[in-house]
Design an enzyme around this catalytic site. Structure first.
Site, PDB file in Angstrom:
ATOM      1  N   HIS A 263       0.829  -1.209   0.000  1.00  0.00           N
ATOM      2  CA  HIS A 263       0.000   0.000   0.000  1.00  0.00           C
ATOM      3  C   HIS A 263       0.869   1.268   0.000  1.00  0.00           C
ATOM      4  O   HIS A 263       0.742   2.122  -0.882  1.00  0.00           O
ATOM      5  CB  HIS A 263      -0.927  -0.019   1.220  1.00  0.00           C
ATOM      6  CG  HIS A 263      -1.804   1.191   1.330  1.00  0.00           C
ATOM      7  ND1 HIS A 263      -3.099   1.213   0.864  1.00  0.00           N
ATOM      8  CD2 HIS A 263      -1.570   2.421   1.831  1.00  0.00           C
ATOM      9  CE1 HIS A 263      -3.621   2.417   1.085  1.00  0.00           C
ATOM     10  NE2 HIS A 263      -2.711   3.173   1.679  1.00  0.00           N
ATOM     11  N   GLU A 264       1.758   1.373   0.982  1.00  0.00           N
ATOM     12  CA  GLU A 264       2.599   2.571   1.067  1.00  0.00           C
ATOM     13  C   GLU A 264       3.531   2.640  -0.148  1.00  0.00           C
ATOM     14  O   GLU A 264       3.861   3.727  -0.614  1.00  0.00           O
ATOM     15  CB  GLU A 264       3.400   2.595   2.372  1.00  0.00           C
ATOM     16  CG  GLU A 264       2.544   2.629   3.650  1.00  0.00           C
ATOM     17  CD  GLU A 264       1.510   3.741   3.694  1.00  0.00           C
ATOM     18  OE1 GLU A 264       1.752   4.826   3.138  1.00  0.00           O
ATOM     19  OE2 GLU A 264       0.431   3.520   4.291  1.00  0.00           O
TER      20      GLU A 264
END
Ligand code: ZN
Length: 500
Positions: A263-264
């Site tokens: 995600h990041e």
């Protein structure tokens, strides 16, 4: 280049030096600073942010922007036309905020972030409540100055996804909610016992290796990136050339950190690929969080929760994580898509996740529209959890205190996550139209082709294109939840062998 434009570029350069210091202090504050060193740090952040803010409202800047938006406007390149117009708008907005109020706001932010951490550790909302109350008041006051003509919650939403308002969100979320409720019920009716094989003892250093492997695989550039450890994963960028992502490692289960990494990483890849010429300007970095979340969530969900994403790398993951040698890819695929009503948003599957966001959206409307007293928020939270997810948090840490957003003054941010997923349904359709079947691309280890497509279609533009224009330019359609609903139905009916 005109003299005035040269002067403006120099002015921006000076402002960026303050921005750089503030960003570095923030990075240190979250990743390293010891408890007793926090106050001094918070004080320095407040000081340098205020200096930066004062530069952004200085009359010298106002004069430059006046000329560049006036007689010199037509001679500017398109990128700079956008930049000077945007700067003038921000200048006029910022000028309306009294400097003292701004400083008080920045200070309150630092204090409330610390109070939230304490409150979460002690699982006691009362520790956080006075800070939250103060912050809500300050946000309302600031918004009253910057957007006097707008309804407060709409003004807040607009800060994170320009051009978006609650009437539009109500409509799109409602469309989704109507489909999701029966869909989740049908899926949950299928027995999906938790697989004990995934519980273990996973060294954080090994988990960090897995994170780095995943980041590299999806196209995160190490010459422009670094990683750190924090309570709550996030991405922080100085410029496109220095983008940092953090992670939080749970010792007993390695899956959560894997998906945070992806995600990041999606956020990070976005920032690393904004056109370099935009660095340090209002067009550099993407300020539209719905679009930003669409990228992180495209990597995390659309690709990361696809079985084929793992085909080329699963053996390497098995070598790194103890116990995984006994877990087949099939079992892993089922585990990362196990639908269940659960307490924690960041650990929720992609279906029930939508409900977590709708709940937060409604909480924020209760705060800013119905002015519900802060003391009553935990009870409302718990009531909605029961209603949407048939589960009541056993304590505040697993309930209203779980997210850091409000402590950072980010009210109106939560809907961005779901808008991101809604955009993702549309982007998936478009990727397949232009690049071919995503399953096949992933299976053959050609994920970097998708990264390149996203770089070219979305990332390079940074903030220079509004969200609805981005969707229109890339997909040729207005925003709709239909493609996401279609994706959910196809994926989960085949996964669970049921009719949805
Ligand atoms: Zn995110």
């Amino acid at each position: 280049m005109s003299e005035k434009l040269k002067e403006l570029k120099q002015y921006i350069e000076n402002m960026n030096r303050y921005h750089h210091v503030v960003t570095l202090l923030q990075w240190d504050m979250y990743t390293t600073v010891p408890k007793e060193g926090y106050d001094r740090h918070a004080d320095a952040v407040a000081y340098f942010s205020t200096q930066q803010f004062q530069m952004s409202v200085d009359s010298k800047l106002g004069e430059l922007l006046e000329v560049l938006n006036g007689e010199e406007y037509n001679s500017l390149e398109d990128d700079w036309k956008f930049i000077v117009k945007r700067m003038k708008r921000d200048f006029e907005k910022n000028q309306k905020i009294p400097a003292k109020l701004y400083e008080e706001y920045v200070r309150a932010l630092s204090e409330s972030q610390r109070a939230w951490e304490e409150a979460k550790n002690a699982s006691d909302f009362n520790i956080f409540a006075p800070h939250l109350k103060k912050l809500i008041g300050l946000v309302e006051e600031v918004t009253g100055y910057t957007d006097p003509e707008k309804e407060i919650y709409d003004a807040l939403l607009n800060q994170y996804e320009e051009g978006m308002d609650s009437a539009t969100i109500d409509r799109i979320f409602e469309e989704l909610k109507q489909e999701l409720i029966p869909m989740i019920q049908k899926i949950i009716a299928v027995k999906q016992p938790a697989n004990p094989k995934f519980q273990g003892d996973f060294d954080p250093d090994i988990q960090e290796k897995v994170q780095k492997l995943l980041l590299e695989y999806i196209g995160f550039r190490w010459s422009r990136g670094a990683v750190g450890r924090t309570e709550h994963p996030f991405t922080l960028n100085f410029t496109s050339k220095d983008v940092r992502v953090t992670n939080h490692y749970h010792k007993e289960n390695a899956i959560s950190a894997m998906f945070s990494a992806i995600h990041e990483g999606g956020h990070g890849i976005f920032e690393q690929n904004v056109k370099e010429e935009f660095d340090g300007t209002v067009a550099g970095s993407c300020g539209y969080m719905g679009i930003h979340e669409s990228q992180s969530r495209f990597y995390e969900n659309i690709m990361g929760r696809n079985r084929n994403f793992w085909v080329p790398i699963y053996e390497e993951i098995q070598k790194l994580l103890p116990g995984y040698e006994n877990i087949s890819l099939e079992e892993f695929y089922h585990e990362i898509n196990r639908v269940e009503n659960s307490l924690i948003r960041v650990e929720a599957d992609e279906l029930t996740y939508c409900q977590h966001i709708i709940l937060r959206y409604e909480m924020e409307k209760a705060i800013f529209r119905d002015h519900l007293p802060v003391e009553e928020l935990p009870a409302l939270w718990n009531k909605k959890m029961q209603e949407y997810l048939q589960i009541t948090p056993p304590n505040d840490a697993a309930g209203i205190l779980q997210d850091m957003h409000w402590s950072g003054g980010s009210f109106g941010y939560f809907p961005s996550y779901l808008l991101g997923s809604i955009y993702d349904g549309m982007l998936l359709e478009q990727v397949e139209k232009e690049l071919g079947d995503l399953d096949l691309i992933l299976k053959e280890g050609r994920i970097l082709e998708v990264t390149k497509w996203l770089n070219e279609k979305i990332h390079v533009y940074g903030s220079s294109r509004l969200p609805k224009d981005t969707i229109w330019e890339v997909c040729g359609k207005e925003v709709s939840a239909k493609p996401l609903i279609r994706y959910f139905k196809e994926k989960y009916s085949s996964l669970y062998g049921i009719e949805l």
